[in-house]
Design a protein around this motif. Structure first.
Motif, PDB file in Angstrom:
ATOM      1  N   SER A   1       0.836  -1.203   0.000  1.00 50.76           N
ATOM      2  CA  SER A   1       0.000   0.000   0.000  1.00 50.76           C
ATOM      3  C   SER A   1       0.869   1.250   0.000  1.00 50.76           C
ATOM      4  N   PHE A   2       0.422   2.260  -0.743  1.00 50.98           N
ATOM      5  CA  PHE A   2       1.089   3.564  -0.682  1.00 50.98           C
ATOM      6  C   PHE A   2       0.062   4.677  -0.529  1.00 50.98           C
ATOM      7  N   ASN A   3       0.282   5.505   0.489  1.00 48.28           N
ATOM      8  CA  ASN A   3      -0.507   6.722   0.664  1.00 48.28           C
ATOM      9  C   ASN A   3       0.414   7.905   0.420  1.00 48.28           C
ATOM     10  N   LEU A   4      -0.131   8.994  -0.093  1.00 49.21           N
ATOM     11  CA  LEU A   4       0.674  10.214  -0.162  1.00 49.21           C
ATOM     12  C   LEU A   4       0.477  10.965   1.148  1.00 49.21           C
ATOM     13  N   PHE A   5       1.580  11.287   1.791  1.00 44.54           N
ATOM     14  CA  PHE A   5       1.525  12.012   3.076  1.00 44.54           C
ATOM     15  C   PHE A   5       1.332  13.493   2.763  1.00 44.54           C
ATOM     16  N   GLU A   6       0.238  14.053   3.245  1.00 43.01           N
ATOM     17  CA  GLU A   6      -0.177  15.398   2.863  1.00 43.01           C
ATOM     18  C   GLU A   6      -0.564  16.195   4.095  1.00 43.01           C
ATOM     19  N   MET A   7      -0.782  17.458   3.874  1.00 44.33           N
ATOM     20  CA  MET A   7      -1.365  18.313   4.910  1.00 44.33           C
ATOM     21  C   MET A   7      -1.898  19.535   4.185  1.00 44.33           C
ATOM     22  N   ASN A   8      -2.994  20.085   4.682  1.00 41.95           N
ATOM     23  CA  ASN A   8      -3.589  21.249   4.023  1.00 41.95           C
ATOM     24  C   ASN A   8      -2.819  22.504   4.452  1.00 41.95           C
TER      25      ASN A   8
ATOM     26  N   THR B   1      11.389  -8.066   5.251  1.00 45.51           N
ATOM     27  CA  THR B   1      12.061  -8.237   6.533  1.00 45.51           C
ATOM     28  C   THR B   1      11.186  -7.869   7.724  1.00 45.51           C
ATOM     29  N   THR B   2      10.276  -6.894   7.517  1.00 47.52           N
ATOM     30  CA  THR B   2       9.557  -6.365   8.686  1.00 47.52           C
ATOM     31  C   THR B   2       8.095  -6.777   8.748  1.00 47.52           C
ATOM     32  N   ASP B   3       7.548  -7.353   7.682  1.00 49.46           N
ATOM     33  CA  ASP B   3       6.120  -7.675   7.660  1.00 49.46           C
ATOM     34  C   ASP B   3       5.256  -6.411   7.579  1.00 49.46           C
ATOM     35  N   LEU B   4       5.834  -5.352   7.037  1.00 46.48           N
ATOM     36  CA  LEU B   4       5.131  -4.079   6.857  1.00 46.48           C
ATOM     37  C   LEU B   4       4.121  -4.218   5.708  1.00 46.48           C
ATOM     38  N   ASP B   5       2.997  -3.465   5.811  1.00 44.44           N
ATOM     39  CA  ASP B   5       1.995  -3.524   4.742  1.00 44.44           C
ATOM     40  C   ASP B   5       2.057  -2.348   3.789  1.00 44.44           C
ATOM     41  N   GLY B   6       2.624  -1.244   4.225  1.00 48.93           N
ATOM     42  CA  GLY B   6       2.623  -0.105   3.312  1.00 48.93           C
ATOM     43  C   GLY B   6       3.388   1.088   3.843  1.00 48.93           C
ATOM     44  N   PHE B   7       3.341   2.164   3.051  1.00 50.07           N
ATOM     45  CA  PHE B   7       4.137   3.365   3.355  1.00 50.07           C
ATOM     46  C   PHE B   7       3.317   4.632   3.149  1.00 50.07           C
ATOM     47  N   ASN B   8       3.655   5.656   3.915  1.00 52.49           N
ATOM     48  CA  ASN B   8       3.230   7.023   3.623  1.00 52.49           C
ATOM     49  C   ASN B   8       4.397   7.713   2.946  1.00 52.49           C
ATOM     50  N   LEU B   9       4.165   8.141   1.713  1.00 52.90           N
ATOM     51  CA  LEU B   9       5.252   8.738   0.937  1.00 52.90           C
ATOM     52  C   LEU B   9       5.402  10.216   1.279  1.00 52.90           C
ATOM     53  N   ARG B  10       6.596  10.570   1.703  1.00 51.94           N
ATOM     54  CA  ARG B  10       6.866  11.972   2.031  1.00 51.94           C
ATOM     55  C   ARG B  10       7.052  12.793   0.758  1.00 51.94           C
ATOM     56  N   GLN B  11       6.574  14.016   0.798  1.00 51.95           N
ATOM     57  CA  GLN B  11       6.758  14.899  -0.355  1.00 51.95           C
ATOM     58  C   GLN B  11       7.858  15.914  -0.066  1.00 51.95           C
ATOM     59  N   PHE B  12       8.754  16.060  -1.021  1.00 48.65           N
ATOM     60  CA  PHE B  12       9.662  17.204  -1.009  1.00 48.65           C
ATOM     61  C   PHE B  12       9.061  18.297  -1.875  1.00 48.65           C
ATOM     62  N   LEU B  13       8.608  17.878  -3.051  1.00 46.96           N
ATOM     63  CA  LEU B  13       7.978  18.818  -3.982  1.00 46.96           C
ATOM     64  C   LEU B  13       6.590  18.317  -4.336  1.00 46.96           C
ATOM     65  N   THR B  14       5.668  19.266  -4.513  1.00 43.93           N
ATOM     66  CA  THR B  14       4.333  18.929  -5.010  1.00 43.93           C
ATOM     67  C   THR B  14       4.187  19.593  -6.383  1.00 43.93           C
TER      68      THR B  14
ATOM     69  N   GLY C   1       5.918  17.099  -7.688  1.00 45.63           N
ATOM     70  CA  GLY C   1       7.093  16.381  -8.171  1.00 45.63           C
ATOM     71  C   GLY C   1       7.373  15.049  -7.487  1.00 45.63           C
ATOM     72  N   SER C   2       7.243  14.997  -6.173  1.00 45.08           N
ATOM     73  CA  SER C   2       7.605  13.752  -5.483  1.00 45.08           C
ATOM     74  C   SER C   2       6.659  12.620  -5.869  1.00 45.08           C
ATOM     75  N   ALA C   3       5.357  12.914  -5.941  1.00 43.23           N
ATOM     76  CA  ALA C   3       4.398  11.878  -6.352  1.00 43.23           C
ATOM     77  C   ALA C   3       4.623  11.512  -7.822  1.00 43.23           C
ATOM     78  N   GLU C   4       4.877  12.520  -8.629  1.00 47.92           N
ATOM     79  CA  GLU C   4       5.119  12.242 -10.060  1.00 47.92           C
ATOM     80  C   GLU C   4       6.334  11.343 -10.258  1.00 47.92           C
TER      81      GLU C   4
ATOM     82  N   LEU D   1      -2.947  11.045  -8.175  1.00 46.61           N
ATOM     83  CA  LEU D   1      -2.803   9.872  -7.306  1.00 46.61           C
ATOM     84  C   LEU D   1      -3.670   8.714  -7.783  1.00 46.61           C
ATOM     85  N   GLU D   2      -4.837   9.039  -8.324  1.00 47.35           N
ATOM     86  CA  GLU D   2      -5.666   7.933  -8.825  1.00 47.35           C
ATOM     87  C   GLU D   2      -5.049   7.330 -10.096  1.00 47.35           C
TER      88      GLU D   2
END
Ligand code: FMN
Length: 460
Positions: free
Chosen positions: A6-13, A389-402, A404-407, A46-47
């Motif tokens: 799973s990937f979510n984009l980490f955002e804030m308004n 290694t960790t049994d993780l299910d997903g990540f929140n992707l940090r943005q440096f640029l909007t 750009g980072s998601a792109e 994102l969609e």
């Protein structure tokens, strides 16, 4: 079968969420966050990238601990100006049909009834794509915005949160039956009153009569996310959360924390796999390693230590006020903040760290636990290794640029993950809960504490 990640984009308004200083980059559009077009463009992107969801952080106060005032936060755009995270969701939902929306809302300062209704409204408007990041808030300034003189003590905030959740479950799960709305034109019955009930909650903190004002939405209870890292926070997550942000400093500590949370969930009568685990991903990628490293250098050059210091000072100690060789542990003890100081940044200070070391860590994003700058293959290797290694299910992707980072992630990383069978090639399910737990799982699992109120059971 290979697990899809799973990937979510980490955002804030807001302008500056966690990548401080980058707003000046000429291709960064963050200053347009007041415009609906900004959110609409992001949702569409994102969609297209088949992301799980956009994950909106939030605070309800400002960071004014650093140098005893909000000036640095204001100058550096550290989570101020910032707007309400819930209100951009309908616009994003209107141009998408699959993307999920998880938004942060605090249990500490506003009573639960109005939030229950807002969340149901969003779950209706998004057709079951709404998730809630449960936080108890860590900013002293937030308390002063809501009629208090100081923060509610850490563990008391979790006690309030427990009752808050109980009220919400009663409203979301117990107040209305699925077949309450009959829309019987001939007999002039819109809702069958025998299928809607008061909840009559009376507790230590809240008195709520009900009934819930919204009819049941697709998910009823939105997908519940939480990021507690204290013992109290983990216990809360193990009872309630369906998505947990796991902390840690190394791969090994992540693996241990994930195993712990699954174990705790099991001890609460829930399935080990009824909790999905997420980590923050700090990724800088380009067509090859050299270009990615050059990009990371540019981000570093634009990063502002002042911004990170203001961010860290909001919830805790003002590092600038101490000599570089002072021990963090001594400062926490002297300020009587040990056990109370809960900003995610402050939790990063190793117990034996000095102010100088903490400053290094705060201002260098390449010291994050999951940091990778490299070619698409290198990034995909790191992701694959972490998950295995960790049994993780997903990540929140940090943005440096909007944007750009998601792109970059969509252009370079997703195709490589898809080749390895680690990322979906099309959306299947439509509600957010089904995205996490599989088709048919629109509602809470039966073992979840919210499910006990179904059909009005246990209400009185
Ligand atoms: N706290 C907030 O007040 N607002 C947020 O938006 C928020 N987002 C978070 C996102 C992530 C990925 C993490 C790890 C933490 C976040 N937090 C946020 C802080 C947590 O809610 C929590 O307070 C913190 O991790 C400390 O845990 P504790 O409350 O159990 O002490």
């Amino acid at each position: 079968m290979t697990k899809q990640i799973s990937f979510n984009l980490f955002e804030m308004n807001t302008v500056g969420h966690i990548s401080h200083g980058l707003w000046v980059h000429p291709s960064n559009t963050r200053h347009q966050f007041n415009d609906l077009d900004f959110w609409i463009a992001e949702a569409k992107l994102l969609e297209e990238g088949l992301f799980d969801s956009v994950f909106l952080a939030d605070v309800i106060g400002t960071y004014d601990g650093y140098r005893a005032g909000p000036e640095t936060a204001l100058r550096e755009a550290v989570q101020i100006p910032s707007n309400d995270p819930l209100l951009v969701i309908p616009a994003m939902a209107s141009v998408t049909s699959k993307l999920g929306f998880a938004a942060t809302f605090s249990t500490t300062y506003e009573p639960p009834f109005a939030f229950a209704r807002r969340a149901s409204t969003l779950d209706h408007l998004t057709k079951g794509r709404f998730g809630w990041n449960i936080v108890t808030s860590y900013l002293p300034n937030a308390a002063r915005n809501f009629s208090l003189d100081d923060e509610v003590a850490h563990d008391d905030r979790y006690a309030i949160a427990e009752e808050y959740l109980d009220v919400l479950y009663k409203l979301w799960e117990g107040s209305w039956d699925d077949d309450a709305v009959v829309r019987d034109r001939d007999n002039h019955v819109y809702t069958d009153p025998s299928k809607v009930r008061y909840i009559n909650h009376v507790g230590e903190h809240y008195k709520v009569a009900g009934p819930h004002l919204s009819e049941p939405s697709l998910q009823r209870t939105p997908v519940l996310f939480q990021a507690g890292s204290s013992a109290r926070g983990k216990a809360f997550a193990a009872r309630h959360a369906e998505g947990v942000f796991v902390g840690g400093t190394t791969l090994e500590s992540y693996a241990k924390n994930i195993a712990d949370i699954r174990q705790l969930a099991e001890e609460n009568g829930r399935g080990r796999d009824h909790v999905k685990t997420f980590a923050s991903a700090v990724i800088v990628v380009d067509k090859d390693r050299e270009s990615a490293l050059a990009k990371a250098e540019e981000y570093k050059r634009l990063s502002r230590a002042e911004g990170y210091l203001a961010h860290a000072g909001g919830g805790g100690i003002d590092l600038a006020a101490y000599p570089k060789d002072a021990l963090i542990a001594d400062i926490l003890a002297a300020e009587n903040r040990a056990g109370r100081d809960n900003s995610p940044e402050n939790r990063r200070y190793a117990p034996g760290a000095t102010v100088g070391e903490a400053l290094e860590r705060l201002t260098n994003f390449d010291q994050s636990a999951f940091y990778v700058a490299g070619s698409p293959t290198e990034v995909a290797d790191a992701i694959e290794n972490w998950v295995a290694t960790t049994d993780l299910d997903g990540f929140n992707l940090r943005q440096f640029l909007t944007p750009g980072s998601a792109e970059d992630f969509i252009e370079y990383v997703i195709p490589e993950l898809q080749r390895r069978g680690l990322y979906r090639t099309a959306y299947g399910e439509s509600t957010l809960r089904e995205r996490l737990f599989g088709a048919g799982q629109q509602r809470l699992f039966d073992e979840h504490p919210g499910a006990r109120y179904r059909g009005g059971a246990h209400l009185n």
